[in-house]
Design a protein around this motif. Structure first.
Motif, PDB file in Angstrom:
ATOM      1  N   GLY A 158       0.818  -1.214   0.000  1.00 53.08           N
ATOM      2  CA  GLY A 158       0.000   0.000   0.000  1.00 53.08           C
ATOM      3  C   GLY A 158       0.849   1.260   0.000  1.00 53.08           C
ATOM      4  N   GLU A 159       0.219   2.353   0.346  1.00 56.70           N
ATOM      5  CA  GLU A 159       0.926   3.638   0.331  1.00 56.70           C
ATOM      6  C   GLU A 159       1.158   4.191   1.715  1.00 56.70           C
ATOM      7  N   ARG A 160       0.654   3.458   2.723  1.00 56.53           N
ATOM      8  CA  ARG A 160       0.808   3.925   4.105  1.00 56.53           C
ATOM      9  C   ARG A 160       1.547   2.861   4.904  1.00 56.53           C
ATOM     10  N   ALA A 286       5.649   1.761   3.313  1.00 51.86           N
ATOM     11  CA  ALA A 286       5.145   1.427   1.973  1.00 51.86           C
ATOM     12  C   ALA A 286       6.284   0.869   1.123  1.00 51.86           C
TER      13      ALA A 286
END
Ligand code: BG6
Length: 301
Positions: A158-160, A286
């Motif tokens: 993901g991005e987090r 991430a």
């Protein structure tokens, strides 16, 4: 063709590995190499059996285990992820996370230098995000040879960033838990779950089991050495990427209270779990990957 037959056609290797129906109709891999035999359920990516050639099996399996979707298998090596024990703030969520409760996919099965190399996979989806809001992929590398060599890879897709706990909740088979010793945790702090979560320090060199033991040793990377005079062998659990070791034996009362565990079976097992929990939980940015590795071997006396 059934799903099992499709998997067997795609991944089976004559004389080395076959996909077959196991207990409760669950799919499992049956692996046979010159160095060792093993059985791995796709349900939970659960190593249920590992037996080096000429020796008895290393893993305890409960005769009362259930084998069905939504339930963990009792014994062998359940994988705990993305939390360990009850989920903090959500006691309704399943104990030890959700990846031990459902099927993993087969990514590859190959012949390796001294046996077989298996990779199973799992990843987040809309259902997992309800209790653990993160995007991840898991890859479980299982090497069957003179050692049982296991690596759980967690990748943040993901991005987090997210934080997780994990354990290879290894049930080792012993002749009599009351007569074994475990070395490797001297001077290590632990949380004793049977003593109101008191924080203590292991002062003795050797751990013995003379009551219910449920200890979460923190900030330890050392191997554990289990001496089993009854089975005449020494089992070593080495690890990498792990800062927590859990030692567990349910003893008499807890054994009686577990529906999927025989009343007397506690004498035949001890768990030495390769883990990262609580203050040793893993924070993963991430795109990053974390690897937890356990290497388990037995040397006959
Ligand atoms: C151990 C925990 O790791 O797992 C124990 O420290 C727990 O507290 C045991 O009882 C078994 O858990 P479960 O969910 O498989 O019954």
């Amino acid at each position: 063709m059934t799903e099992l037959e499709k998997l067997q056609t795609r991944f089976g290797i004559t004389g080395l590995a076959r996909v077959e129906e196991g207990m409760g109709g669950l799919a499992r891999l049956s692996v046979s190499t010159p160095a060792a035999d093993a059985t791995i359920y796709l349900h939970g990516a659960h190593v249920a059996h590992y037996k080096p050639a000429g020796q008895r099996g290393l893993l305890f399996m409960s005769a009362a285990s259930q084998y069905r979707t939504g339930r963990p298998i009792r014994g062998g090596i359940p994988i705990c992820f993305p939390w360990f024990a009850a989920k903090v703030g959500n006691p309704e969520a399943p104990m030890h996370g959700f990846v031990r409760l459902g099927d993993w996919s087969v990514e590859s099965i190959q012949r390796s230098a001294d046996g077989a190399a298996i990779v199973l996979g799992n990843k987040s989806n809309s259902a997992t995000k309800m209790s653990f809001n993160a995007d991840f992929e898991l890859r479980y590398h299982i090497l069957i040879g003179e050692k049982l060599d296991l690596t759980l890879e967690v990748r943040n897709t993901g991005e987090r960033e997210f934080t997780f706990e994990e354990a290879l909740h290894t049930y080792l088979a012993v002749a009599d838990a009351r007569k074994i010793t475990i070395e490797g945790l001297e001077n290590t702090e632990y949380v004793s779950k049977t003593e109101n979560l008191q924080r203590k320090t292991q002062s003795e060199r050797l751990i013995t089991i003379d009551r219910e033991v449920d200890r979460v040793y923190q900030n330890t990377q050392t191997p554990c050495v289990l001496e089993d005079p009854g089975f005449g062998r020494t089992i070593t659990v080495e690890k990498e990427g792990s800062h927590t070791t859990v030692v567990w034996n349910p003893w008499i009362d807890k054994a009686r209270n577990m529906p999927d565990f025989g009343d007397e079976e506690w004498t035949g097992m001890v768990c030495i779990e390769t883990a990262n929990t609580a203050e040793n939980a893993v924070k993963l940015e991430a795109g990053q990957t974390h690897r937890l590795r356990a290497m388990i071997k037995s040397v006959p006396h």
